[in-house]
Design a protein around this motif. Sequence first.
Motif, mmCIF file in Angstrom:
data_model
loop_
_atom_site.group_PDB
_atom_site.id
_atom_site.type_symbol
_atom_site.label_atom_id
_atom_site.label_comp_id
_atom_site.label_asym_id
_atom_site.label_seq_id
_atom_site.Cartn_x
_atom_site.Cartn_y
_atom_site.Cartn_z
ATOM 1 N N VAL A 45 11.997 48.837 -28.940
ATOM 2 C CA VAL A 45 12.342 49.030 -27.775
ATOM 3 C C VAL A 45 12.683 50.397 -27.144
ATOM 4 N N SER A 46 12.588 50.423 -25.809
ATOM 5 C CA SER A 46 13.046 51.671 -25.254
ATOM 6 C C SER A 46 14.471 51.590 -24.675
ATOM 7 N N ALA A 47 15.048 52.681 -24.265
ATOM 8 C CA ALA A 47 16.435 52.620 -23.345
ATOM 9 C C ALA A 47 16.282 51.917 -22.356
ATOM 10 N N MET A 48 17.487 51.037 -21.866
ATOM 11 C CA MET A 48 17.623 50.124 -20.751
ATOM 12 C C MET A 48 17.230 51.093 -19.491
ATOM 13 N N THR A 51 18.533 55.036 -18.445
ATOM 14 C CA THR A 51 19.563 55.376 -19.341
ATOM 15 C C THR A 51 19.347 56.824 -20.121
ATOM 16 N N THR A 52 18.038 57.063 -20.407
ATOM 17 C CA THR A 52 17.851 58.476 -21.014
ATOM 18 C C THR A 52 18.040 59.664 -20.135
ATOM 19 N N ASP A 53 17.639 59.372 -18.801
ATOM 20 C CA ASP A 53 17.904 60.463 -17.781
ATOM 21 C C ASP A 53 19.380 60.493 -17.459
ATOM 22 N N GLY A 78 20.674 55.590 -26.417
ATOM 23 C CA GLY A 78 20.050 54.654 -25.472
ATOM 24 C C GLY A 78 19.311 53.549 -26.083
ATOM 25 N N GLU A 79 18.347 53.773 -27.026
ATOM 26 C CA GLU A 79 17.442 52.808 -27.655
ATOM 27 C C GLU A 79 18.186 51.906 -28.520
ATOM 28 N N LEU A 80 19.456 52.558 -29.191
ATOM 29 C CA LEU A 80 20.250 51.762 -30.028
ATOM 30 C C LEU A 80 20.862 50.531 -29.494
ATOM 31 N N GLY A 140 13.103 52.660 -30.400
ATOM 32 C CA GLY A 140 12.023 53.698 -30.241
ATOM 33 C C GLY A 140 12.392 54.967 -30.309
ATOM 34 N N PHE A 141 11.506 55.756 -30.248
ATOM 35 C CA PHE A 141 11.997 57.302 -29.648
ATOM 36 C C PHE A 141 12.776 57.950 -30.745
ATOM 37 N N GLN A 142 12.847 57.500 -31.752
ATOM 38 C CA GLN A 142 13.792 58.318 -32.813
ATOM 39 C C GLN A 142 13.321 58.101 -34.220
ATOM 40 N N ALA A 154 9.231 63.073 -28.100
ATOM 41 C CA ALA A 154 8.976 63.536 -26.824
ATOM 42 C C ALA A 154 9.364 62.483 -25.991
ATOM 43 N N ARG A 155 9.795 62.864 -24.567
ATOM 44 C CA ARG A 155 10.143 61.785 -23.782
ATOM 45 C C ARG A 155 9.078 60.790 -23.364
ATOM 46 N N GLY A 156 9.267 59.523 -23.242
ATOM 47 C CA GLY A 156 8.464 58.526 -23.049
ATOM 48 C C GLY A 156 7.563 58.153 -24.311
ATOM 49 N N THR A 157 8.125 58.118 -25.485
ATOM 50 C CA THR A 157 7.472 58.013 -26.640
ATOM 51 C C THR A 157 7.690 57.033 -27.403
ATOM 52 N N SER A 158 8.405 55.871 -26.978
ATOM 53 C CA SER A 158 8.790 54.746 -27.506
ATOM 54 C C SER A 158 7.530 53.928 -27.766
ATOM 55 N N ASP A 159 6.484 53.911 -26.983
ATOM 56 C CA ASP A 159 5.238 53.357 -27.285
ATOM 57 C C ASP A 159 4.576 54.217 -28.553
HETATM 58 N N1 ASP Z 1 13.913 56.187 -23.274
HETATM 59 C C1 ASP Z 1 12.855 57.380 -23.846
HETATM 60 C C2 ASP Z 1 12.436 57.964 -22.305
HETATM 61 O O1 ASP Z 1 12.827 57.580 -21.563
HETATM 62 C C3 ASP Z 1 11.754 56.897 -24.476
HETATM 63 C C4 ASP Z 1 10.852 55.805 -23.641
HETATM 64 O O2 ASP Z 1 11.282 55.288 -22.673
HETATM 65 O O3 ASP Z 1 9.594 55.516 -24.021
HETATM 66 O O4 ASP Z 1 11.826 59.117 -22.615
#
Ligand code: ASP
Length: 415
Positions: A45-48, A51-53, A78-80, A140-142, A154-159
């Motif tokens: 999972v990613s952050a809701m 949340t990260t921003d 966020g991901e926790l 994810g992302f950690q 890096a940002r956006g890497t929970s995939d």
């Molecule tokens: N929450 C993280 C981000 O916003 C990871 C992700 O969403 O993939 O960068």
Amino acid sequence: MSGFHVALLVQKFGGSSLATSERIRIVAERIHDSLSQGDRVALVVSAMGDTTDDLIAAAQRLASRPNSRELDFLLSTGELVSAALTSMALHELGRDAVALSGPQAGIRTNGRYGRARITEIEPTRIRAELEAGRVPVMAGFQGLGPGGDIVTLARGTSDTSAVALAVALGVDRCEIYTDVDGIFTADPRIVPDARKLDLVIYDEMLEMAKLGARVMHPRAVEIAEHFGMPVVVRSSFSDAPGTEIVAESAVPIETMQRVRAVAHDTDVARVTIRGVSDRPGLAHALFQPLADRHINIDVIVQNVSDGGVTDLSFTIAETDLDATLDLIRPVAAEIGARDVAASTELGKVSIVGVGIQSTPGIASRMFGALAADGINIVSITTSEIRLTCLVDKAQVARATELLHDEFDLSAADAV
Ligand code: ASP
Ligand code: MG
């Protein structure tokens, strides 16, 4: 699904799919249905939502340059939160689920704060949970750094976390759940008759991801391609089958359209260094500091030198402009360049498709379609399967529509 094969899947749910309690409940029901069909599932999972921003903004309200270790510590929460809540929502449906942090799930990294790379996955715990009939819900992302700290990728890497876990577990496929039905021939907000693609080849997806199709991170696509992991991108909120991302050998290339998609990007800035003397080593001197800061340089144009002096320009994401100018200005002064100029008036429009490399005349059709509408091309770059034109930012949407039309992308493949 034929026979009695029980599929083992990794399913990743993005931030928009988990943005509210209600959405988490819907996602949990969807997972519950997959399980009821007999599949075994590990979740990432990613952050809701944003949340990260929001966490970054909170850090910046208290510190002008937040300490990178503490920032990673903060962002990892966020991901926790998502993992814990998703797991609880599953319990509510009578499923045994267990939330795990990246370190608990065995994600090891090189430890670089804010941009760590996964070096190894030790999926013992996840395997044990699956064996015990539980659903592991991994943040994810950690991951864990060599010094024992929690770090973020890096940002956006929970995939990326999801695809890497899928590879480590050797699952049948990795499903990326998002808020759109799959990968489209163009952004449907710009091109209303954009069509959802059933199949996309890894290399095409990689180009699209690099061009800013934010559905998948380029790194995730690279890992999937390298290990031949089938990926499906689909919506959390519909039953549409989504887009399968597969190897070139798995698709009927001959009957597929040559150009598969038009991508656009308005997050573009151009930096021009004027009056650079034309001698070896200067491009290196200019670009090394950017590479060190992981600033991605895109379209590079060096003009033919005139009297031993040339202009060098390149594009970057507009969001990287300030950092780039800070790095480039001193170097430009040092090497005796005349000046440095920046423009944020440009955007990119690209056509992508593995058929481009083997089909003559595609470039001229692209340029012709733009010219017919009076769109000026500032510069052009290519890869084997992509053609990108830099155009006026105000004309990017129009150019995207024109190219979608020119290559007839709303028509289905002739299967
Ligand atoms: N929450 C993280 C981000 O916003 C990871 C992700 O969403 O993939 O960068
Ligand atoms: Mg996110």
